[in-house]
Design an enzyme around this catalytic site. Sequence first.
Site, mmCIF file in Angstrom:
data_model
loop_
_atom_site.group_PDB
_atom_site.id
_atom_site.type_symbol
_atom_site.label_atom_id
_atom_site.label_comp_id
_atom_site.label_asym_id
_atom_site.label_seq_id
_atom_site.Cartn_x
_atom_site.Cartn_y
_atom_site.Cartn_z
ATOM 1 N N SER A 1 -10.340 12.621 -12.512
ATOM 2 C CA SER A 1 -11.686 12.815 -11.992
ATOM 3 C C SER A 1 -11.777 12.281 -10.559
ATOM 4 C CB SER A 1 -12.699 12.148 -12.930
ATOM 5 O OG SER A 1 -14.022 12.552 -12.617
ATOM 6 N N GLU B 1 -14.306 21.776 -18.748
ATOM 7 C CA GLU B 1 -14.629 20.469 -18.194
ATOM 8 C C GLU B 1 -16.127 20.147 -18.259
ATOM 9 O OE1 GLU B 1 -12.712 18.079 -16.700
ATOM 10 O OE2 GLU B 1 -10.757 19.063 -16.571
ATOM 11 N N HIS C 1 -14.339 17.470 -19.917
ATOM 12 C CA HIS C 1 -13.954 16.403 -18.994
ATOM 13 C C HIS C 1 -13.600 15.143 -19.781
ATOM 14 C CE1 HIS C 1 -13.680 15.058 -14.894
ATOM 15 N NE2 HIS C 1 -14.492 14.029 -15.081
#
Length: 440
Positions: free
Chosen positions: A190, A306, A379
Amino acid sequence: MRSTETRSFDSPAGTIEAVVDGDVTRALGIPYAQAERFAPPSPQPPFSGPFRADTPAPVPPQPSAQFVDQLLPSMDHLQVDEHCQRLSITVPSDVRPDERLPVVVWVHGGSYVLGGGDLPIHDAHDLVTEQRVVVVTVTYRLGVLGFLGDGETVPANLGLLDLVEAFRWVQRNIAAFGGDPDSVTASGQSAGADAIAHLMISEGARGLFRRAIVQSAPLGLSRGRARMNRAMVRAVGSVAADTSLDEVLERQALAAKAGGRYGLAGGMPFGTQYGFAPLPAERDTDRAWRSVAPEVDVLIGSGSDEAGMYVPLVPGLRTAARSRLVRPLLRWLLVRPLSEVIYGRDARRFADRHRATGGRATVYRLLRHPSVAPVGAVHMSDLPLLLGGRSAWVGSRFVPERDWPEVERRGRAFRAVWAEFARTGRVTAADDETLVFDRG
């Protein structure tokens, strides 16, 4: 740490007393730099005596985040300190002084406002013991204190400058822990992956790592942020060296609110700023990444869904997602397009440019969340497969207990792929139910 058994490592930084924790040895909370508030970091001087590395790095000052609390175990027990420039090293307990193991330096995510290197979800025990690598986890400044500034009264990119100092420390000292300074992989997820992509073109960072693993980097949000950054600086106003941390976080909230008016980029308002040290101007970034491509092997990619992590956190979408009829529509009309714009498209473009200018790049696609049921890879789906272990993840909403055997089974293969890349810069594993690869 409960263990009282220690092991000393004699490094250029001084003697560091690590804690033996079964089949791994941990040197925790080692200062790699020092800095006053809103000042660039300077290298940590060598220790005058033995440094007992038995306390995890503190987390930087950060706001409470409801969505993190919903997904992960509580982190309220962790110490908070704005002087957080520390790193921790995990090595096999039987590492020999003359070994030169691959080194993985982990840069945590959290939208440049949350997290810390020594959170339990970043525990490297399984990766170290299964793959015989050295793992370094880094903590750096975040939010207003690390990633906002006008470049004049307050420097921009202080957190990125912290990371440059951390990698310099690794180069100078990691051989003392059995690591190979010529085989360093910068790895992150990330915002941490976004930071690594930008470290590749940061002044002073060239040659500090040979490989980069860029997991779910929001590269689609990195461009065209200057106007938003200026609005955020105005919203913060003047913050002095003696301003309380509570007030700093209140000002940070004002900045985030100001950034939220700027579309998708406002979803991650804090971040790197082009045109301020150590980064080139935005118009020069493409040329900078092309220049460094032959020197850094890249593994880059993202999950299939995600943006799906955020659906349960939005009340209206959470209600809609409970419907079996609406759920597929949400996935194909919202989650997949957003995932592509923020994460997928720019990862492929990054790899294409890298290959076109003499670099070696592998693109991966994470297909499934680590669960028993076939769920898309939202995610953070990759994190339980790589780091943390059972005690960190089980019981969280992210990994229900019933799913852990599946995480354990698939995680071993996942860690083998990441470690092979750290050793060789290549991925030879076949596509499977978890990962598919484009090797160019």
